[in-house]
Design an enzyme around this catalytic site. Structure first.
Site, PDB file in Angstrom:
ATOM      1  N   CYS G  46     -16.050  -4.537   5.188  1.00 45.09           N
ATOM      2  CA  CYS G  46     -15.460  -3.841   6.480  1.00 45.09           C
ATOM      3  C   CYS G  46     -16.139  -4.750   7.682  1.00 45.09           C
ATOM      4  O   CYS G  46     -17.718  -5.743   7.851  1.00 45.09           O
ATOM      5  CB  CYS G  46     -16.794  -2.412   6.622  1.00 45.09           C
ATOM      6  SG  CYS G  46     -16.742  -2.171   8.786  1.00 45.09           S
ATOM      7  N   ASP G  53     -16.405  -1.912   1.253  1.00 48.21           N
ATOM      8  CA  ASP G  53     -15.068  -0.426   1.614  1.00 48.21           C
ATOM      9  C   ASP G  53     -14.416  -0.797  -0.520  1.00 48.21           C
ATOM     10  O   ASP G  53     -14.108  -1.647  -1.235  1.00 48.21           O
ATOM     11  CB  ASP G  53     -14.272  -1.019   2.009  1.00 48.21           C
ATOM     12  CG  ASP G  53     -14.806  -0.250   3.833  1.00 48.21           C
ATOM     13  OD1 ASP G  53     -15.514   0.679   3.492  1.00 48.21           O
ATOM     14  OD2 ASP G  53     -13.985  -1.301   4.412  1.00 48.21           O
ATOM     15  N   VAL G  68       4.974 -11.631  -9.017  1.00 49.16           N
ATOM     16  CA  VAL G  68       4.061 -11.865  -9.773  1.00 49.16           C
ATOM     17  C   VAL G  68       3.507 -12.007 -10.863  1.00 49.16           C
ATOM     18  O   VAL G  68       3.650 -10.580 -12.008  1.00 49.16           O
ATOM     19  CB  VAL G  68       2.916 -10.910  -8.172  1.00 49.16           C
ATOM     20  CG1 VAL G  68       3.354  -9.779  -9.117  1.00 49.16           C
ATOM     21  CG2 VAL G  68       2.004 -11.846  -8.261  1.00 49.16           C
ATOM     22  N   GLU G  69       2.867 -12.526 -11.617  1.00 48.84           N
ATOM     23  CA  GLU G  69       2.394 -12.660 -12.542  1.00 48.84           C
ATOM     24  C   GLU G  69       0.792 -11.850 -12.844  1.00 48.84           C
ATOM     25  O   GLU G  69      -0.091 -12.028 -11.815  1.00 48.84           O
ATOM     26  CB  GLU G  69       1.866 -14.651 -13.373  1.00 48.84           C
ATOM     27  CG  GLU G  69       1.424 -14.398 -14.901  1.00 48.84           C
ATOM     28  CD  GLU G  69      -0.110 -13.712 -14.801  1.00 48.84           C
ATOM     29  OE1 GLU G  69      -0.172 -13.529 -15.781  1.00 48.84           O
ATOM     30  OE2 GLU G  69      -0.929 -14.351 -13.906  1.00 48.84           O
ATOM     31  N   SER G  70       0.496 -11.643 -13.086  1.00 50.66           N
ATOM     32  CA  SER G  70      -0.696  -9.325 -13.467  1.00 50.66           C
ATOM     33  C   SER G  70      -1.680 -10.991 -13.581  1.00 50.66           C
ATOM     34  O   SER G  70      -3.098 -10.085 -12.899  1.00 50.66           O
ATOM     35  CB  SER G  70      -0.822  -8.412 -14.817  1.00 50.66           C
ATOM     36  OG  SER G  70      -1.157  -9.651 -15.791  1.00 50.66           O
ATOM     37  N   HIS G  87      -9.136  -1.713   6.422  1.00 45.19           N
ATOM     38  CA  HIS G  87      -8.522  -1.044   5.804  1.00 45.19           C
ATOM     39  C   HIS G  87      -6.981  -1.403   6.295  1.00 45.19           C
ATOM     40  O   HIS G  87      -6.798  -1.720   5.099  1.00 45.19           O
ATOM     41  CB  HIS G  87      -9.054   0.274   5.398  1.00 45.19           C
ATOM     42  CG  HIS G  87      -9.702   1.146   5.462  1.00 45.19           C
ATOM     43  ND1 HIS G  87     -10.654   0.022   5.403  1.00 45.19           N
ATOM     44  CD2 HIS G  87     -10.124   2.309   4.920  1.00 45.19           C
ATOM     45  CE1 HIS G  87     -11.922   0.889   4.702  1.00 45.19           C
ATOM     46  NE2 HIS G  87     -11.495   2.552   5.115  1.00 45.19           N
ATOM     47  N   GLU G  88      -6.426  -1.278   7.345  1.00 47.19           N
ATOM     48  CA  GLU G  88      -5.341  -1.143   7.459  1.00 47.19           C
ATOM     49  C   GLU G  88      -4.378  -2.622   7.391  1.00 47.19           C
ATOM     50  O   GLU G  88      -3.344  -2.912   6.853  1.00 47.19           O
ATOM     51  CB  GLU G  88      -5.000  -0.185   9.254  1.00 47.19           C
ATOM     52  CG  GLU G  88      -4.472   0.675   9.017  1.00 47.19           C
ATOM     53  CD  GLU G  88      -6.084   1.110   9.696  1.00 47.19           C
ATOM     54  OE1 GLU G  88      -7.283   0.395   9.168  1.00 47.19           O
ATOM     55  OE2 GLU G  88      -6.990   2.512   9.939  1.00 47.19           O
TER      56      GLU G  88
END
Ligand SMILES: [Ca+2]
Ligand SMILES: [Ca+2]
Ligand SMILES: [Ca+2]
Ligand SMILES: [Ca+2]
Ligand SMILES: [Ca+2]
Ligand SMILES: [Ca+2]
Ligand SMILES: [Ca+2]
Ligand SMILES: [Ca+2]
Ligand SMILES: [Ca+2]
Ligand SMILES: [Ca+2]
Ligand SMILES: [Ca+2]
Ligand SMILES: [Ca+2]
Ligand SMILES: [Ca+2]
Ligand SMILES: [Ca+2]
Ligand SMILES: [Ca+2]
Ligand SMILES: [Ca+2]
Lengths: 160, 160, 160, 160, 160, 160, 160, 160, 160, 160
Positions: G46, G53, G68-70, G87-88
């Site tokens: 945060c 968080d 995208v490679e995992s 968060h947003e």
């Protein structure tokens, strides 16, 4: 005392028997009424191996003038007990028999079969009655297929 | 001291009694407001066997000017306790009574009944008020039928 | 040592108080951004009986320029603790206050209240901002009503 | 019509108030009778921050001559609503008050509090009445501690 | 067709009636046999308010010579439908009636009642038959109390 | 407005730091009091790969004179965030630190770690304080090991 | 023996680092292919309090030429571990970074964050690539917002 | 193609047939080995009404020299399909047949039957082999009865 | 006795082998028939690390003239056991093979893979047969993508 | 970019291979330390049919001087992938191999296998090390058998 309780003379068929189905009159024909049956004790025989199969069978319909009586439906579903047919065929037969019996606006049958060898089969059949076909009912039949597909990942646990 | 707590003079009807229903004024008529009641202690009698039936009854509506008061709704649902009617008829009667009481834009009633002989019955009825009918409300009534059908495989566990 | 941890000077209101709400600037106004709050410790008082009511309150919105700060929202929801209003009115008041605060494109408030006498009440309110109204947002508001209705049979267990 | 329903004159205390507790006579003293209350709407205030806390409180006991009346217990639990005390102290106070009220053979209080900052606290207190102490009751008190510990990993989901 | 299915002449009592209970002979008296009934449609009336109460009633016993017939047990439980007694008394009455009927080695009755005002009550009663008392059966009765207490936090969800 | 809310001066350690732990006085030393913490946001680093590990950590104890303050416990658990140690060692370190801090009669630490490569590890450590050892506490420590083992098949879903 | 297993030289970033993201070629560009990542070990800080968080982050997209490679995505998500953002903002940053990396037809990011003070925040962001925009993709983006809103009451339990 | 797959010549009995049971040699007689079978597709007929009954049957035992082969057990359980016997008798017959077949140290049979008329019956039978009786095995048999009783409130949902 | 049961001559392929797939004739071509397979024992190898991967694979289709036989499908899915391919590629290969085999109107394949390093991958592929393309089928394919996305937050628990 | 991530040189055995198991030193030998592994991706081959079997394997032990390294355990369990042995034998072999490797005070292995033909098999094996045998450990081994039996009705859902 107990023996008196046993004087239940219901007849359970030895094999598949649509003649046990009975109807009663729909008292609310002005409504687009929906009725669903959740038959979670369905069992039939595999026509190839003779092995019993088990399923949770869901039947839903919109009535016109006649409705299937629930105890007779129970007897009908029980009549598959010693009957051999594939999963897909059982579901189609149920749909056909109930369609003939009730002449519903719409009907669908879904079977959630328990697994064999790590794979479960879930057939879904539905039908709109041409005599009552509307754009809305056609859409309903289409959307119901979508809903069936959209829930497949939850059926495995549901039938445990 | 306990006896004082018992001076609750609520009257519980001996039989089906729509006159217990009361209303209050909707303070937010400008909104398309939705209210749902989840009545999970519904019980009635089978008209053929006298056997008690049990259901979880869901009632949802969009109010116009009047709204049903929740405690009176409780008394109304309890009045089915010694009343004999089929599953489907009980749900239609509830819809009719509340429709007359509130004149709502839209109303629906769903009953999830516990099984008898390995089969459960789930009736679903809804109605759009012709005085407020719009394409949106007609669509809502149609979509609600779809939603009902789309959830049937989850009801069995929900009512356990 | 411990007493220092207690020097938290947050003020908890004695009664309903929308003035505790605060906002911050939306840094992503170009997106149709959605934010949902799951407030599962909501409690208010019944205006008729004084009895406490409990609910899980869900608030969702699409921001324009301002967003509600989450800690101030917590204080705001807590300010209902000693406030008496009906279930339906509490949900409308929350919607009104947040609408005034943030001028959002869209906002909705859903309350899942625990049962009283075997019945639970679930009010759902939503609103499209006329200044931003599009066919898509109107459709979203309509579809959200449908979704609410489509899930009522699952709320009872969710709030246990 | 509705206003008559509102004539419920139950008094809800402004603060912690054990005097609202009432008892009734145990009609089955010959049995080792167990009664459990599941109070899932408990809320109090944190004495340091004023922040409301929420818990599911479970109370179980074996009666001797008196039993706590359930509606008075509800009022008693509600009286913590505006009262500030730590989680652990609330559970001890409840145990003490009910012990004094009923003089039970055995009593226990368990509180499942919702999390703060990613941690939940679950206090468990129990007591055997020395006047009725037996090896069996001592064992029961011991085993109950074990059971409490044995279930901690399931409480988090239970209080959601 | 359908009316024939309705010729079910089972009599449902108007009030509490232990005379409907019937027994059959235990064919396996050499075993310490256990039988459990899960009666999830129990309802009675509150003697103070007349309000219906609902519970899931569990009955377990070890038979000696007689066993309760399940359909007669169903009728017996249904006879509480219009009968007013407290939760705790109903459970004791059931235990007493079945004890007299069957003279079992051990019997227990558990009631999980749905909440009223945010509190649920769960009574648990059990009894060892002195004519068959052993250290093992005494221990069983004690351990069963422990098990009951150890599961209280899961009952709330079970009865939803 | 918002910035004032941010004036929270809690210090979060850069690395493992038992000095943040604080205590308060046990006001109920006459009881065999149990307190459980459910810390479901625990994360540390793998000492070999540097990869973060995640766990749900459960801490339970019976206090003597001192009790750990919950906010300081939160800070302590957070101090493992950038600390590298094996699953088993983290759980032992937590037990050791809290044992030194509080001198409890009994303490246990359980870690439910999320899987790596299709395998999850769940360490469980407990200790009886020799200064307070009784046959009952030794039995409790033993029984707790049993309970841990008896629940292993449920942990996988619990940590999802 | 064991030390050889530890020779894993994956580098874990000290702070937010989109440069760790890598791609591979989509071998099925003719399909409207969907790929979803369920990242249930996301944690950030945060920016106001420094408090960690935790969230379950879901990323879904329809690829064009690059995917995208995992494992690189895992490293990227882990790079937020010591990074402070709301968060947003975290969810928007993830969407932006992956959009730049892959130039997908459609992408969405959903974060289910654990509660703070009795409230959880769930941000949902999605974007249609203007270079590939069709009526269908616009509809998909709209419907996805609806789906997000329609599931909010289930997220609380999902993240426990 | 497909017909070849069907050349499965397993014989499914028309009625109850313990002669289909086969054994194989226990290769680990030095261990107190436990084996459990979870037969969730059991069905038989009610001897009074002819109505099919359904159950989940659990069989557990400690082997001596012989173990039941699982496919033959499947055929044996399937042989009850057209056989009429009470719930309690079916479970006793299964225990007797397997005891004779394998001469196990310990064996138990549990049947979770689906409800009839709002009541489910769950019989539980177990037996210690006198030739191998120890205090430990007697205790195990006793504890198993306790466990069975302690779980009754969870069976209803398990068999849905 | 037992060895006779073992004379099962099914051949399990050493590597990926679409030639094991067999078909049978669709007896209900007049219906828009749906069949779903829930293959919850899928496993393949990671082409980069050789590590086994595990998934729950769902296959759904609308048949034209031919349907895949379920036992041959089981063998086909098992043939991936020692085959190395990426998650996404496996799902595409299955779709391609079944499309070639059956020429269905519509087909979809969904793979829910267990996590690696705290991230799970869920690929979803579907295809409408151009020879049967209608607006309805195109819509179905689109809506299925939506459904897939709308359920992602539930998959993690489903595959545990 | 991506190819570098692939340079994982872990060797996956072609067949059952206990030589891959490695140990590390127990740093806490003074504790009765418990470690559990939840291996939910176990698969082997049926020695009679060649058909793959799947299980969730749980391994628990109390270490003495050596502990099994988790990544080597993963490789060991994976080595059963192309190995044919009965369910019961696989569990015994795992117990034997780990016992030889670590010389633990106590060890147990439980396998929850997915169903074949409507029946699941769950073997449970445990062993006390004679060199460390105490009354407590003997009791633990006995109680663990009880726990296993007491949970059988929950395993079916757990492995779905
Ligand atoms: Ca089941
Ligand atoms: Ca229920
Ligand atoms: Ca129930
Ligand atoms: Ca809740
Ligand atoms: Ca709750
Ligand atoms: Ca709750
Ligand atoms: Ca319920
Ligand atoms: Ca229920
Ligand atoms: Ca989670
Ligand atoms: Ca969790
Ligand atoms: Ca979780
Ligand atoms: Ca089921
Ligand atoms: Ca089932
Ligand atoms: Ca699974
Ligand atoms: Ca699993
Ligand atoms: Ca699984």
């Amino acid at each position: 005392g107990v023996t008196e309780l046993g004087s239940n003379e219901t007849h359970y068929s030895d094999d598949y028997d649509p003649s046990v189905l009975e109807t009663f009159v729909n008292k609310h024909p002005q409504n687009d009424y929906l009725v669903t049956f959740d038959g979670y004790e369905f069992t039939s025989l595999c026509p190839k191996t003779g092995q019993p199969d088990f399923a949770n069978v869901f039947i839903s319909y919109i009535p016109t003038e006649k409705m299937v009586e629930s105890k007779s439906l129970k007897l009908y579903l029980f009549s598959f007990r010693n009957h051999g047919d594939f999963h897909e065929d059982c579901m189609n037969i149920i749909l056909d028999d109930l369609y003939k019996l009730m002449n519903p606006k719409y009907i669908e049958v879904l079977g959630l079969f328990t697994p064999r060898g790590g794979i479960s089969i879930y057939p879904f059949v539905n039908r709109v009655n041409p005599a009552f076909e509307t754009e809305e009912l056609s859409n309903l039949a289409f959307q119901r297929k979508l809903h069936f597909l959209g829930n497949v990942q939850s059926y495995g646990r549901a039938i445990r």
